[in-house]
Scaffold this active site. Structure first.
Site, PDB file in Angstrom:
ATOM      1  N   SER A 130      29.608  37.321  89.318  1.00  0.00           N
ATOM      2  CA  SER A 130      28.527  36.953  90.251  1.00  0.00           C
ATOM      3  C   SER A 130      28.611  37.788  91.536  1.00  0.00           C
ATOM      4  O   SER A 130      27.595  38.263  92.050  1.00  0.00           O
ATOM      5  CB  SER A 130      28.637  35.472  90.615  1.00  0.00           C
ATOM      6  OG  SER A 130      28.463  34.674  89.479  1.00  0.00           O
ATOM      7  N   ARG A 133      15.405  33.593  77.351  1.00  0.00           N
ATOM      8  CA  ARG A 133      15.838  32.738  78.464  1.00  0.00           C
ATOM      9  C   ARG A 133      14.674  32.488  79.434  1.00  0.00           C
ATOM     10  O   ARG A 133      13.905  33.397  79.734  1.00  0.00           O
ATOM     11  CB  ARG A 133      17.054  33.366  79.167  1.00  0.00           C
ATOM     12  CG  ARG A 133      18.255  33.346  78.227  1.00  0.00           C
ATOM     13  CD  ARG A 133      19.483  33.935  78.833  1.00  0.00           C
ATOM     14  NE  ARG A 133      20.037  33.098  79.876  1.00  0.00           N
ATOM     15  CZ  ARG A 133      21.093  33.437  80.594  1.00  0.00           C
ATOM     16  NH1 ARG A 133      21.703  34.597  80.376  1.00  0.00           N
ATOM     17  NH2 ARG A 133      21.557  32.630  81.527  1.00  0.00           N
ATOM     18  N   SER A 160      20.667  25.727  90.221  1.00  0.00           N
ATOM     19  CA  SER A 160      20.815  27.087  89.701  1.00  0.00           C
ATOM     20  C   SER A 160      20.992  28.069  90.845  1.00  0.00           C
ATOM     21  O   SER A 160      20.115  28.208  91.701  1.00  0.00           O
ATOM     22  CB  SER A 160      19.579  27.477  88.879  1.00  0.00           C
ATOM     23  OG  SER A 160      19.525  28.879  88.729  1.00  0.00           O
ATOM     24  N   ASP A 214      29.854  27.426  83.691  1.00  0.00           N
ATOM     25  CA  ASP A 214      30.218  28.489  82.735  1.00  0.00           C
ATOM     26  C   ASP A 214      31.556  28.220  82.052  1.00  0.00           C
ATOM     27  O   ASP A 214      31.894  28.856  81.054  1.00  0.00           O
ATOM     28  CB  ASP A 214      30.268  29.849  83.445  1.00  0.00           C
ATOM     29  CG  ASP A 214      28.896  30.251  83.957  1.00  0.00           C
ATOM     30  OD1 ASP A 214      27.888  29.721  83.449  1.00  0.00           O
ATOM     31  OD2 ASP A 214      28.836  31.086  84.883  1.00  0.00           O
ATOM     32  N   LYS A 232      21.623  29.117  78.346  1.00  0.00           N
ATOM     33  CA  LYS A 232      22.528  30.234  78.676  1.00  0.00           C
ATOM     34  C   LYS A 232      22.369  31.324  77.607  1.00  0.00           C
ATOM     35  O   LYS A 232      21.371  31.345  76.898  1.00  0.00           O
ATOM     36  CB  LYS A 232      23.963  29.723  78.773  1.00  0.00           C
ATOM     37  CG  LYS A 232      24.167  28.675  79.864  1.00  0.00           C
ATOM     38  CD  LYS A 232      23.855  29.206  81.262  1.00  0.00           C
ATOM     39  CE  LYS A 232      24.055  28.153  82.345  1.00  0.00           C
ATOM     40  NZ  LYS A 232      23.629  28.622  83.657  1.00  0.00           N
TER      41      LYS A 232
HETATM   42  O1  SPQ Z   1      24.077  36.159  84.211  1.00  0.00           O
HETATM   43  P1  SPQ Z   1      24.067  35.140  83.130  1.00  0.00           P
HETATM   44  O2  SPQ Z   1      23.773  35.782  81.820  1.00  0.00           O
HETATM   45  O3  SPQ Z   1      23.144  33.997  83.408  1.00  0.00           O
HETATM   46  O4  SPQ Z   1      25.583  34.574  83.034  1.00  0.00           O
HETATM   47  C1  SPQ Z   1      26.175  33.268  83.077  1.00  0.00           C
HETATM   48  C2  SPQ Z   1      27.580  33.419  82.357  1.00  0.00           C
HETATM   49  O5  SPQ Z   1      28.035  32.548  81.610  1.00  0.00           O
HETATM   50  O6  SPQ Z   1      28.202  34.423  82.633  1.00  0.00           O
HETATM   51  C3  SPQ Z   1      25.343  32.164  82.435  1.00  0.00           C
HETATM   52  F1  SPQ Z   1      25.083  32.321  81.220  1.00  0.00           F
HETATM   53  O7  SPQ Z   1      26.518  32.892  84.421  1.00  0.00           O
HETATM   54  C4  SPQ Z   1      25.569  32.505  85.445  1.00  0.00           C
HETATM   55  C5  SPQ Z   1      25.802  31.042  85.803  1.00  0.00           C
HETATM   56  O8  SPQ Z   1      25.666  30.191  84.692  1.00  0.00           O
HETATM   57  C6  SPQ Z   1      25.810  33.372  86.646  1.00  0.00           C
HETATM   58  C7  SPQ Z   1      25.211  32.824  87.891  1.00  0.00           C
HETATM   59  C8  SPQ Z   1      25.094  33.687  89.085  1.00  0.00           C
HETATM   60  O9  SPQ Z   1      25.800  34.713  89.191  1.00  0.00           O
HETATM   61  O10 SPQ Z   1      24.281  33.339  89.979  1.00  0.00           O
HETATM   62  C9  SPQ Z   1      24.802  31.507  88.018  1.00  0.00           C
HETATM   63  C10 SPQ Z   1      24.837  30.564  86.885  1.00  0.00           C
HETATM   64  O11 SPQ Z   1      23.542  30.454  86.326  1.00  0.00           O
HETATM   65  P2  SPQ Z   1      22.424  29.458  86.902  1.00  0.00           P
HETATM   66  O12 SPQ Z   1      21.334  29.487  85.849  1.00  0.00           O
HETATM   67  O13 SPQ Z   1      23.082  28.118  86.986  1.00  0.00           O
HETATM   68  O14 SPQ Z   1      21.955  29.953  88.168  1.00  0.00           O
END
Ligand code: SPQ
Length: 421
Positions: A20, A119, A160, A308, A335
């Site tokens: 992140s 997604r 999120s 995650d 996800k």
């Molecule tokens: O980037 P991506 O594909 O969404 O990756 C994931 C992961 O498991 O690596 C989710 F599938 O992480 C997200 C996390 O779930 C990364 C993230 C961020 O960097 O802001 C936030 C989370 O997602 P969300 O939908 O809750 O905002």
């Protein structure tokens, strides 16, 4: 791939940089004035997709292993991409880009791999259109017509960090004030980094206020190790007998440490040492020792703090005595794959007593399990969780696709087997 088994694990491991934070350092570095120097950058496929997208908008980015320099061109310095931006498997790249691109004075389009195309993007396009954005489609490919934006007062319907960040980033370009109200606190790396870069942003509990910002200043970004990657070794060290693993330099920002709270609640022997601060983020060394775990209930506002990690927490629950309940985790369905269904289907193959619910799962742990031929559904976190699960299964297990671990942890299998003896 045949999943080799280790009898016990011991040693010290340093996991790669936080995914992140790596994404955000490149994105915000591109929008800043000056050169952003990033150390500890995660060279996972997702973060390389972010670099590729910004290079396609004229940003000069130099990658030298974990050291990356981004020559920022200012908030209004991006160039119109000549082709559709490709975000690979990365939800973060896709959704955060929407927030940046909505307020540009050029049009753009974004797509990603088969998983990304499934997604939901309405969660970002909806608040952005309330700000004046024009984004076509609810799934990738998205077509974005750069438009003048105005501030909004937005109550988040889902917890999120990606939605929150997309609105914050658009808020930097929007006339007036943008207020975002979170129902539950999600990871706050964007707020911390933007604050350090001099953006007009303030945080008051669950509310974030952003004003149109004239410029951002480049900073040095020292990316800590990813707690989401450390999580696999934390659970491995707890469930394998006679084991002790130390993961060094792990990011322990309180918005990310739900896994530590849950494992401690399950009776885990975990030590957090050497807590320090690096570039505004908390960092520590984490040591785990083999422990007899017991069941727990995981629900409510801790969920965004460990979303995650739920697949690997489910592995811990398999080896914990009693019934573990995970609820309020319906976000897992959107996800890289539906992680509730994927965990339940794959764990069931081992004879594990696990039931899918509408917002999570129930696991009756503490029983013996057998090996299986696992499917990862192209999901990096499934591949790594199933590798840990297989360690205590009787007989052999295989993974249909181990390469997908590269999305967040390219050296996972090497680091894993280095701990084995
Ligand atoms: O980037 P991506 O594909 O969404 O990756 C994931 C992961 O498991 O690596 C989710 F599938 O992480 C997200 C996390 O779930 C990364 C993230 C961020 O960097 O802001 C936030 C989370 O997602 P969300 O939908 O809750 O905002």
């Amino acid at each position: 791939m045949l999943i080799k088994k280790i009898k016990k694990a011991s040693g010290v491991v340093k996991v790669p940089g936080d995914k992140s934070i790596s994404h955000r350092a490149v994105m915000l570095g591109a929008l800043a004035d000056g050169i952003t120097e990033i150390s500890g950058f995660l060279q996972g496929a997702d973060c390389l997709s972010t670099i590729d997208c910004f290079r396609n908008m004229g940003i000069n980015i130099n990658v030298n292993g974990e050291n990356v320099t981004v020559k920022g061109s200012g908030l209004n310095g991006l160039k119109a991409p000549e082709k559709m931006l490709y975000t690979g498997n990365s939800g973060t790249t896709t959704r955060l880009l929407c927030g940046i691109l909505a307020g540009q004075n050029f049009d753009s389009s974004i797509t990603g791999d088969a998983s990304i195309q499934k997604r939901p993007m309405k969660r970002v396009t909806e608040p952005l259109s309330l700000m004046g954005a024009h984004i076509e489609n609810e799934y990738c490919p998205l077509y974005i017509k750069g438009s003048p934006l105005h501030g909004i007062d937005y109550k988040m319907p889902v917890a999120s960090a990606q939605v929150k960040t997309a609105v914050i980033l658009a808020g930097l370009y929007a006339e007036g004030k943008t207020i975002i109200r979170e129902a539950e606190k999600s990871r706050d790396h964007t707020e911390l980094m933007l604050g350090a870069m001099g953006a007009d942003i303030s945080v008051n509990g669950l509310n974030i206020t952003v004003n149109k910002t004239a410029s951002l200043s480049a900073v040095k970004a020292d990316v800590p190790g990813d707690i989401s990657s450390a999580a696999f070794f934390m659970v491995l060290g707890l469930i394998l007998p006679n084991s002790e693993i130390t993961v060094t330099n792990v990011g322990v920002n309180p918005t990310r440490t739900g896994i530590i709270d849950v494992l401690q609640d399950m009776g885990a022997n975990i030590k957090i040492e050497n807590i320090r601060s690096s570039a505004g983020e908390s960092v520590a060394d984490i040591t785990v020792r083999s422990s007899q775990l017991h069941s727990t209930v995981i629900s409510g506002d801790i969920i965004p703090r460990l979303i995650d990690e739920l697949p690997i927490i489910a592995v811990a629950a398999v080896f914990a005595n009693g019934e573990t309940v995970i609820k309020d985790a319906q976000e897992l369905k959107v996800k890289e794959t539906n992680r509730i269904r994927a965990v339940v289907d794959e764990f069931s193959k081992c004879g594990i007593d696990i039931t899918e619910t509408d917002d999570g799962m129930i696991i009756n742990g503490g029983k013996s399990i057998h090996g299986a031929d696992f499917k990862t559904y192209g999901d990096h976190r499934m591949a790594m969780s199933l590798t840990v699960l297989a360690q205590l299964a009787d007989g052999q297990s295989t993974l249909d696709d181990s390469d997908c671990a590269c999305v967040s942890y390219p050296s996972f299998f090497k680091d894993f087997y280095n701990l084995g003896n």
